[in-house]
Design a protein around this motif. Sequence first.
Motif, mmCIF file in Angstrom:
data_model
loop_
_atom_site.group_PDB
_atom_site.id
_atom_site.type_symbol
_atom_site.label_atom_id
_atom_site.label_comp_id
_atom_site.label_asym_id
_atom_site.label_seq_id
_atom_site.Cartn_x
_atom_site.Cartn_y
_atom_site.Cartn_z
ATOM 1 N N UNK A 132 67.737 45.825 63.412
ATOM 2 C CA UNK A 132 67.110 44.722 64.130
ATOM 3 C C UNK A 132 67.945 44.328 65.346
ATOM 4 N N UNK A 133 67.306 43.592 66.260
ATOM 5 C CA UNK A 133 68.006 42.994 67.397
ATOM 6 C C UNK A 133 67.842 41.489 67.304
ATOM 7 N N UNK A 134 68.823 40.773 67.816
ATOM 8 C CA UNK A 134 68.766 39.310 67.767
ATOM 9 C C UNK A 134 68.015 38.768 68.977
ATOM 10 N N UNK A 135 67.084 37.831 68.704
ATOM 11 C CA UNK A 135 66.306 37.223 69.783
ATOM 12 C C UNK A 135 66.810 35.843 70.171
ATOM 13 N N UNK A 136 67.463 35.175 69.243
ATOM 14 C CA UNK A 136 67.935 33.812 69.529
ATOM 15 C C UNK A 136 67.844 32.960 68.278
ATOM 16 N N UNK A 137 67.705 31.644 68.490
ATOM 17 C CA UNK A 137 67.673 30.704 67.377
ATOM 18 C C UNK A 137 66.466 29.781 67.510
ATOM 19 N N UNK A 138 65.904 29.410 66.363
ATOM 20 C CA UNK A 138 64.736 28.539 66.364
ATOM 21 C C UNK A 138 65.141 27.090 66.612
ATOM 22 N N UNK A 139 64.171 26.231 66.770
ATOM 23 C CA UNK A 139 64.441 24.805 66.979
ATOM 24 C C UNK A 139 65.092 24.173 65.763
ATOM 25 N N UNK A 140 65.012 24.861 64.612
ATOM 26 C CA UNK A 140 65.668 24.365 63.398
ATOM 27 C C UNK A 140 67.001 25.066 63.162
#
Length: 436
Positions: A132-140
């Motif tokens: 997998x690749x990292x996309x970022x972080x959610x609002x939580x």
Amino acid sequence: MKVTKGGTVSKLLAGVEIPEMFHARQTFPRQSIAPEDIPGIVEEQIAQPQFSEKIKPGMNIAITAGSRGIRNVDIITKAVVDAVKRRGANPFIVPAMGSHGGATAEGQKEMLAGFGITEEAMGCPIKSSMEVVELGYSSLGKRVVLDKNAYESDGIIVSCRLKPHNAFRGTHESGPCKMMTVGLGKQVGAQTVHSDGMGKIGQNIPTMAAVVLEKAPILFAIPCIENAYDETAMIEAILPENILEREAELLEVAKANMPSLIVGEGDVLVVDEIGKNYSGTGVDPNITGTFSTDFAHGGIQVQRTAFLNLSEISHGNALGVGLASAITSKIFDVMDIEAMYPNCLTSTVLKSACIPCVVATDKEAIQLCIRTCNGIEGKPVRMVRIANSLHIGQIMLSAAYYEDVKAGKYPGVEALDEPAPLEFDADDNVVTPVVM
């Protein structure tokens, strides 16, 4: 552990009477799409300018395929592949199933093959990987990842089924958003989505899906909805900017199409066959009432439940056995712990993999459930038998329901014959078919 017939347990159960049963038909609304019409409907949806203009010649396009036994999933997937080819692009299929298939690339490709989704049948490559690749972080604050092959494509088409989930409730349950976060998130993403428990997954899925929609090349989603007879009832393409809103609306449509065991309650439920092709937990608890968490409810209400067989297509993944009161040695002997536990470790839900009482035969599993019911001594046993949790158009009911069914107490339920004893073979496994 060896489970044999004729021991102390068998002797204790020998005198337990199994009630006579009759066949019954349940009738539900039946809007459906004939399998031969599916390719045309898929093409009709994708041919709309807002979707077709996203597919350009030469593009490498990832198409998702999950781990569920969705009716006509091979036909739907092939139709999407063909629609992409017709527009001059290069499709490939990505297994989008989180940790299923033993959390291995080979296992996930094998699962797809079990549903008829192979490179030969689909006419395109299947790129299976757990990377997998990292996309970022959610609002939580949850880390969001995506299948590397899908992320590096020129576009992703999210093909899936949309339905109520079997362990939680929310505005987004099983559908495109779950496919993007849990399915395409592979084991890592699935674990993150589930990490706060089933009480929070309903919040994690849409907030994490928002990151996928922002950072990944999602072209559109094309979910299907099934009717109460496990038939394809609806297929609709959805633009990425509309997925969050439209999925929530379509979930209500899917709920309205869900079947049920109309009698509503009883003493014992017997399920002839469980498996991953019927539900992630072997049976759909929205039907059987056997939920693995406290964050969802519904289904028939009974004291005891017996599971008799595991489907061959499950390849030993007997996840869901922990929701039964009793299982047979036929299930226990083929259980593959390596296939079961990765899902538990990822979802953090252990109940589904716990081992219930194991007995030697179908007859003893049914007898054990009857014997351990409370408050029914001297009363006729109310027993319901189904082939599996996906196909409940025809069921069996014990004689205790017969007069009420004949009197019309349960609208939509029709008696097809009169109560008669269940027949068992020489090994005490039931041979009376559920479907006449």
